[in-house]
Design an enzyme around this catalytic site. Sequence first.
Site, mmCIF file in Angstrom:
data_model
loop_
_atom_site.group_PDB
_atom_site.id
_atom_site.type_symbol
_atom_site.label_atom_id
_atom_site.label_comp_id
_atom_site.label_asym_id
_atom_site.label_seq_id
_atom_site.Cartn_x
_atom_site.Cartn_y
_atom_site.Cartn_z
ATOM 1 N N SER A 158 0.885 -1.124 0.101
ATOM 2 C CA SER A 158 -0.084 -0.177 -0.085
ATOM 3 C C SER A 158 0.942 1.377 -0.090
ATOM 4 O O SER A 158 2.152 1.274 0.467
ATOM 5 C CB SER A 158 -0.929 -0.006 1.280
ATOM 6 O OG SER A 158 -1.734 1.224 1.238
ATOM 7 N N TYR A 207 -1.897 -1.248 10.472
ATOM 8 C CA TYR A 207 -2.196 -1.327 9.091
ATOM 9 C C TYR A 207 -1.052 -0.849 8.303
ATOM 10 O O TYR A 207 -0.279 -1.593 7.568
ATOM 11 C CB TYR A 207 -3.381 -0.876 8.599
ATOM 12 C CG TYR A 207 -3.634 -0.774 6.905
ATOM 13 C CD1 TYR A 207 -3.990 -1.963 6.352
ATOM 14 C CD2 TYR A 207 -3.166 0.151 6.118
ATOM 15 C CE1 TYR A 207 -4.432 -2.065 5.178
ATOM 16 C CE2 TYR A 207 -3.515 -0.054 5.023
ATOM 17 C CZ TYR A 207 -3.818 -1.290 4.236
ATOM 18 O OH TYR A 207 -4.179 -1.459 2.909
#
Length: 261
Positions: A139, A153
């Site tokens: 990401s 995350y």
Amino acid sequence: MKLDKSVAVVTGGAKGIGKGIVQVFLKYGAMVVILDHSLELKDTVIELNKSYPGKINGYTVDITDQKVLDVCFSEIKNTYGTIDIIVNNAGVCKLDSFLTMSNEKRDLHFNVNIMGTWLVTHTFLPILKKGGAIVNLSSVTGPCVADPGEVAYATSKAAILGFTKSLAAELASDNIRVNAIMPGYVATPMVQGMANESNPEDPKSVIEGIRMAIPLKRLAKPEEIGELAAFLASNEASYITGQGIIIDGGSTLPETMTMGV
């Protein structure tokens, strides 16, 4: 048909980015095996089998459970013999501040996003063809940017980028390429869930704020991530390995929100 006759194992392929990847892979001729534990898996397989009969299969799998992965490995090996592509897409994101986050929520991110990717790769690598490809979903969150509440995350997705680079170096001698996709915001159930957590009273305003902050003024479609995954998995990307490729509509591009003409 750049993936014609290829066999791809895709985790988390029942919905969101994973489903977009599966749809694009099928379009380019691949046979796809989805590993997913979501309730949508059965419906996704039935839906896609109408357009691509005999090309799609799915197993209900907790990718953190080695025993279940071993069973899947045996069945996939018996059915296909070898595979050509591994896509580690499955992941979770639950917002919470660093000091209030429970150990259980922290470990959910690390177990699914990091250990799940590790276990799936370790399990299926022995039947991945030389010349094959591994595509990991990292990401922009973690390696490039982050918002409050994303510590677990962000940590997990930064780890995936490190995993990608080191594994690429290790597998280069077998001509197995390993790359990572680093998406920005994509129109998925995960992003909708994050918006709901951020502002339960008005999640639409969160999505709109995200959209307005992206130079291209929209979130990505899952299929757009799928197109990049298909490129990285194909021979068109035969000289690309160990890379993290950003696909974010320019969201990491602005230096400021106020400077400029």
